[in-house]
Design an enzyme around this catalytic site. Sequence first.
Site, PDB file in Angstrom:
ATOM      1  N   GLY A 182      13.635 -18.115 -48.504  1.00  0.00           N
ATOM      2  CA  GLY A 182      13.464 -19.549 -48.596  1.00  0.00           C
ATOM      3  C   GLY A 182      13.974 -20.319 -47.393  1.00  0.00           C
ATOM      4  O   GLY A 182      14.893 -19.905 -46.698  1.00  0.00           O
ATOM      5  N   HIS A 215       9.901 -20.066 -51.244  1.00  0.00           N
ATOM      6  CA  HIS A 215       9.915 -21.514 -51.350  1.00  0.00           C
ATOM      7  C   HIS A 215      10.437 -22.191 -50.081  1.00  0.00           C
ATOM      8  O   HIS A 215      11.341 -21.702 -49.408  1.00  0.00           O
ATOM      9  CB  HIS A 215      10.779 -21.945 -52.537  1.00  0.00           C
ATOM     10  CG  HIS A 215      12.199 -21.477 -52.441  1.00  0.00           C
ATOM     11  ND1 HIS A 215      13.176 -22.173 -51.762  1.00  0.00           N
ATOM     12  CD2 HIS A 215      12.804 -20.370 -52.924  1.00  0.00           C
ATOM     13  CE1 HIS A 215      14.325 -21.521 -51.848  1.00  0.00           C
ATOM     14  NE2 HIS A 215      14.133 -20.418 -52.547  1.00  0.00           N
ATOM     15  N   ASP A 216       9.801 -23.293 -49.739  1.00  0.00           N
ATOM     16  CA  ASP A 216      10.244 -24.194 -48.671  1.00  0.00           C
ATOM     17  C   ASP A 216      10.133 -23.605 -47.276  1.00  0.00           C
ATOM     18  O   ASP A 216      10.714 -24.146 -46.323  1.00  0.00           O
ATOM     19  CB  ASP A 216      11.683 -24.672 -48.923  1.00  0.00           C
ATOM     20  CG  ASP A 216      11.814 -25.412 -50.246  1.00  0.00           C
ATOM     21  OD1 ASP A 216      11.345 -26.561 -50.325  1.00  0.00           O
ATOM     22  OD2 ASP A 216      12.355 -24.828 -51.201  1.00  0.00           O
TER      23      ASP A 216
END
Length: 260
Positions: A139, A121-122
């Site tokens: 992340g 994520h991200d």
Amino acid sequence: MPDIHPSAIVSDQATLADDVTVGPFSIIDAGVNIGAGCQIGAHVWVTGNTVMGADNHIGYGSIVGTDPQDASFDSSLESNVVLGDGNRIREYVTIHRSTAAGGSTTVGNSNFLMTGVHLAHDVQMGDFNNLANNVLLAGHIIIGNRVFLGGGAAFHQFLHIGDFAIVQGNSAISRDVPPFCTAHGRNELAGLNVIGLRRGGFSAEDRADIKRAYQLLFRSGGNLREALAEAENRSWCDAAEVLLAAARHPSRKGLITGKS
């Protein structure tokens, strides 16, 4: 109309350009937007309001846009994955959506993600990067442009990987990789990515200035703060300033300065 295999499941609330192809047993969920010329292979799952630009190829068994691997994540939160144009995503790649409301995990243009790559994520990725088999990015990692990451290399969350950096396969990296540099092992620097700089069109003068900055920062025998203070007394080309800026403003993880 898109060319959708009869065994594929495509939501009527997904948006596909007219020339998109979708392979056998793939699933395209509601809210997904896929641009012109994209090819979705067999057994692919695209979900989470993912947005793709043009001419992306998604390989067999890949999953794009699923929930992040965060035990506290609320699946009702709306976030997505955004891909630019011309990316080649090979088999069994996983790209997870952002943990932030309205946030995005982003992949720029003309990147090549080989088999088994994972983007958590991200992650924010630039353009023209090559990630070899089974590279693992945790992340909130930020990756520049024209980076090469060797097979099996693993990267801790929140760090930065600068433009034209190269990382040896099977490395374990938990600090920032400076632009133009070669890293290996456990947070070790091995020198500059000399071949990458030549292929990238940097002039001999700029390459020499980058080398001087590298020597000052990482081979002068002092600490990084002293080296940066000394750098203020010298003039540098724009490319060398990119390396110095990465040293002045590292991520929360700090910069790799160790050497083999």
